[in-house]
Design an enzyme around this catalytic site. Structure first.
Site, PDB file in Angstrom:
ATOM      1  N   GLU A  86       0.803  -1.426   0.125  1.00 35.91           N
ATOM      2  CA  GLU A  86       0.042   0.581   0.052  1.00 35.91           C
ATOM      3  C   GLU A  86       0.733   1.644   0.021  1.00 35.91           C
ATOM      4  OE1 GLU A  86      -2.908   0.115   3.036  1.00 35.91           O
ATOM      5  OE2 GLU A  86      -3.845   2.010   2.427  1.00 35.91           O
ATOM      6  N   LYS A 273      -7.255  -0.424  11.820  1.00 31.25           N
ATOM      7  CA  LYS A 273      -6.661  -0.940  10.490  1.00 31.25           C
ATOM      8  C   LYS A 273      -4.775   0.039  10.215  1.00 31.25           C
ATOM      9  CE  LYS A 273      -6.203  -1.288   5.884  1.00 31.25           C
ATOM     10  NZ  LYS A 273      -4.723  -0.469   5.408  1.00 31.25           N
ATOM     11  N   ASP A 289       5.351 -14.095  12.677  1.00 30.00           N
ATOM     12  CA  ASP A 289       3.876 -14.472  12.449  1.00 30.00           C
ATOM     13  C   ASP A 289       2.956 -13.280  12.293  1.00 30.00           C
ATOM     14  OD1 ASP A 289       1.238 -15.911  12.726  1.00 30.00           O
ATOM     15  OD2 ASP A 289       2.237 -17.934  13.115  1.00 30.00           O
ATOM     16  N   HIS A 386      -2.311  10.438   0.275  1.00 26.57           N
ATOM     17  CA  HIS A 386      -3.089   9.055   0.872  1.00 26.57           C
ATOM     18  C   HIS A 386      -2.278   8.869  -1.224  1.00 26.57           C
ATOM     19  CE1 HIS A 386      -3.150   5.584   0.603  1.00 26.57           C
ATOM     20  NE2 HIS A 386      -4.006   5.177   0.201  1.00 26.57           N
TER      21      HIS A 386
END
Ligand code: HMG
Ligand code: NDP
Length: 445
Positions: A86, A273, A289, A386
C-alpha cells in the site's frame, strides 16, 4: 550497531533515485554487497528455500520493501525495513516519526515474553474436584512441561505458572462447564508457538490421569495479553501546525478521531487497521508471524467485550499525548528468521534487537502510523497525502513506462481523479506530445 539520527542522514531520502538510495543505505548502515542484495530482493529467498518452507511450493512472491525513517525509540534511532503493497504507509510512518523525533521520540516498554498455553479438559466429573486436583499437582505439571524444553529453561525461560479456568458452556447451563488449564510460559527470544505446543501436548496425558477426564485441544493462545508492549509520545502542540492551521486545531482533530474510535467499533476497526499498516509491514520484513500478531491485536482490542482502539490521543498542558498498548509476540530466533536472507538483512538494519526491544519498536511504528493517519483525517482529509502517493501505482497499472510515471501521477493528482482510465488518457496525451515530460526524482510527489 545503531544509527545517529541527529545527523539526519536520511533526510530527503525519498527524493533520491533507487541506485542512490541503495548506495546511501549500504554506506550509512555498513551493509555488505550480499546484505544489500538480500534486502533489495536481488538475492532473495530463491525457489529452493521456498521449497523447504511451504508445501507444494512453486516459487516465491515479491512485495515492495521500503524504509521507515526518523524513528527514535527510548533514545535510540532506528531505520525500519517495511514490506507492504500500500502506498503512503512508509511515508506516513517516516513523517510522524520525524515529528515525534523533534519532540524527543517515543518512550516504549515491553513485558517479558510470557505466553499462554491452553489445554481443554472434558468429562472430568465435578468441576471443583478436577480444579483442585490439577492445582495440587501444579509443581509436578510445571516440571513435566519444563522437562520437554530443557534448553529454554537453561536460558531462564520455561513454564512459570498454571491456572485453571472454568468457563460457561456455550450450550447454556445444561452443558458441562469448560475446564481450561492455562500454562504461563516464558519463551524468551522465540515467538514461542512451537515450543508451547510441544509442552502442551507433552503434559496433557498427565492431566487426563490426574482427573480421569479427556483432553481435546492443546495449543498456545494468540491473545498474548501477558506480553504487552506500550509506546507513548508527547508532542508540543505548536509543532503540529500545518496546512495553514494552528497546532491546537490539528491536535483537536486528532483527539476527536480518538474519541470517535473509543465510542464506535466501526471507526475503531479502521483506526486499528491504520496501526496495523505499520506493524504488519515491519512484521513481514522481519519474518514474524503476522497472522498471530493480527489475531492478538484484535482480540486485545475486544477484551472488554466491546471492540475499541489500540491507541488513544489526548491534549494535556499544551501537548498532544499519544499512547498505544497491544500484545506483541515476536521472535528473533527460529522459523523463517534463519532461512530468509532478507529477514537476516532486516535484523542487521535494525541493529540486531532482542524480542522485547523489537516489540518497543513495533508499538512505536504502530503509533507513528496512527498519528500520521489521524492527523490527516482530523484536518485536510486522508486523500490529499495518500492519493498523491497512490497515483504512482495507478500510473503503473495503466501501463505507463517508468520514465513517465512521475509525470502521469502528478497530472492525476492535479486533475483530482486518481483512476486507471484517467491515467491511460494522460498517457495518450503524453505520447501524442500534448503534455511535457517531467523527470523522476526532481520533484516532490
Ligand atoms: C504522505 C504524507 C507523509 C506527506 O506529508 P508532507 O507534509 O507532504 O510531508 P513533508 O514533505 O513535510 O515531509 C516530512 C517527512 O515525511 C516523509 N515523506 C514525505 N513524503 C514522502 C514520500 N513521498 N516518500 C517517503 N517519505 C515521505 C519524509 O520522511 C519527510 O522527511 P524527510 O525524510 O524528507 O526529511 C502525509 O500526507 C501523511 O502522513 N498522510 C497520511 C497517509 C496515511 O496515513 N497513509 C496510510 C494509508 S491510509 C489507511 O489505510 C489507513 C486509514 C487512514 O484508513 C487509517 C485510519 O482511518 O485511521
Ligand atoms: N497459533 C499460532 O500462532 C501458531 C504459530 N505457529 C508457528 O510457530 C512458529 C513460532 O514458534 P517458535 O516456537 O517461536 O519457533 P521455533 O519452532 O522455530 O522455535 C524457536 C527455537 O529457537 C531456539 N532458540 C534459540 N535461542 C533461543 C532463545 N534465546 N530463546 C528462545 N528460543 C531459542 C529454541 O530451541 P532450543 O530451545 O531447543 O535451543 C526453539 O526451538 C512460527 O513459525 C509460527 O508461524 C505454529 C503453530 C501455531
Amino acid at each position: 550497531m545503531g544509527i545517529d539520527i541527529s545527523r539526519s542522514i536520511f533526510s530527503g531520502f525519498h527524493r533520491l533515485s533507487l541506485e542512490e538510495r541503495c548506495a546511501r543505505v549500504a554506506a550509512e548502515l555498513g551493509l555488505s554487497d550480499a546484505e544489500l542484495a538480500a534486502l533489495t530482493g536481488e538475492e532473495g529467498l530463491g525457489a529452493e528455500k521456498a521449497y523447504s518452507m511451504v508445501e507444494n511450493a512453486l516459487g516465491y512472491f515479491s512485495l515492495p520493501l521500503g524504509l521507515g525513517l526518523h524513528l527514535r525509540v527510548n533514545g535510540r534511532a532506528y531505520v525500519a525495513p517495511m514490506v507492504i503493497e500500500e502506498a503512503s504507509v512508509i511515508a506516513a510512518v517516516s513523517f510522524a516519526a520525524k515529528l515525534v523525533g523533534s519532540a524527543g521520540g517515543f518512550i516504549a516498554e515491553a513485558e517479558p515474553s510470557l505466553m499462554v498455553g491452553q489445554i481443554q479438559l472434558t468429562r472430568y466429573g465435578d468441576p471443583a474436584w478436577a480444579q483442585e486436583h490439577i492445582l495440587a499437582a501444579r509443581s509436578e505439571l510445571l516440571d513435566l512441561a519444563n522437562a520437554l524444553q530443557p534448553q529454554l529453561v537453561r536460558r531462564g525461560g520455561g513454564a512459570k505458572d498454571l491456572e485453571v479456568r472454568l468457563l460457561d458452556a456455550p450450550e447454556g447451563p445444561q452443558g458441562e462447564p469448560l475446564l481450561v488449564v492455562h500454562f504461563l510460559i516464558d519463551t524468551q527470544e522465540a515467538m514461542g508457538a512451537n515450543l508451547i505446543n510441544t509442552m502442551m501436548e507433552g503434559v496433557a496425558p498427565r492431566i487426563e490421569e490426574l482427573t480421569g477426564g479427556r483432553v481435546f485441544l492443546r495449543i498456545l493462545s494468540n491473545l498474548a495479553d501477558r506480553r504487552l508492549a506500550r509506546s507513548r509520545c508527547v508532542i508540543p502542540e505548536e509543532l503540529l501546525s500545518d496546512y495553514g492551521m494552528p497546532g491546537a486545531d490539528i491536535a483537536e482533530g486528532i483527539v476527536q478521531a480518538s474519541r470517535f474510535a473509543q465510542a464506535d467499533p466501526y471507526r475503531a476497526a479502521t483506526h486499528n487497521k491504520g496501526i496495523m499498516n505499520g506493524i504488519d509491514a515491519i512484521a513481514l520484513a522481519t519474518g514474524q508471524d503476522w497472522r498471530a500478531i493480527e489475531a492478538g491485536a484484535h482480540a486485545y482490542a475486544a477484551r472488554t467485550g466491546r471492540y475499541g482502539p489500540l491507541s488513544t490521543w489526548k491534549r494535556e498542558d499544551g501537548n498532544l499525548v499519544g499512547e498505544i498498548e497491544l500484545p506483541l509476540a515476536l521472535g528473533t530466533v527460529g522459523g523463517p528468521l534463519l532461512v530468509h536472507p532478507g529477514v537476516k538483512a532486516a535484523f542487521k538494519v535494525l541493529g540486531q534487537p532482542g524480542a522485547r526491544e523489537l516489540a518497543c519498536l513495533f508499538a512505536s511504528v504502530g503509533l507513528a502510523q496512527n498519528l500520521a493517519a489521524v492527523r490527516a483525517l482530523g484536518s485536510v482529509g486522508i486523500q490529499k497525502g495518500h492519493m498523491a502517493l497512490h497515483a504512482r501505482s495507478v500510473a503503473v497499472s495503466a501501463g505507463t513506462p517508468p520514465e513517465w510515471v512521475e509525470t502521469v501521477a502528478a497530472r492525476l493528482v492535479q486533475q483530482g481523479e486518481v483512476k486507471v482510465d484517467r491515467a491511460r488518457r494522460v498517457l495518450g496525451e503524453l505520447k501524442g506530445g500534448v503534455l511535457p515530460f517531467v523527470s523522476p526524482h526532481n520533484e516532490d510527489t
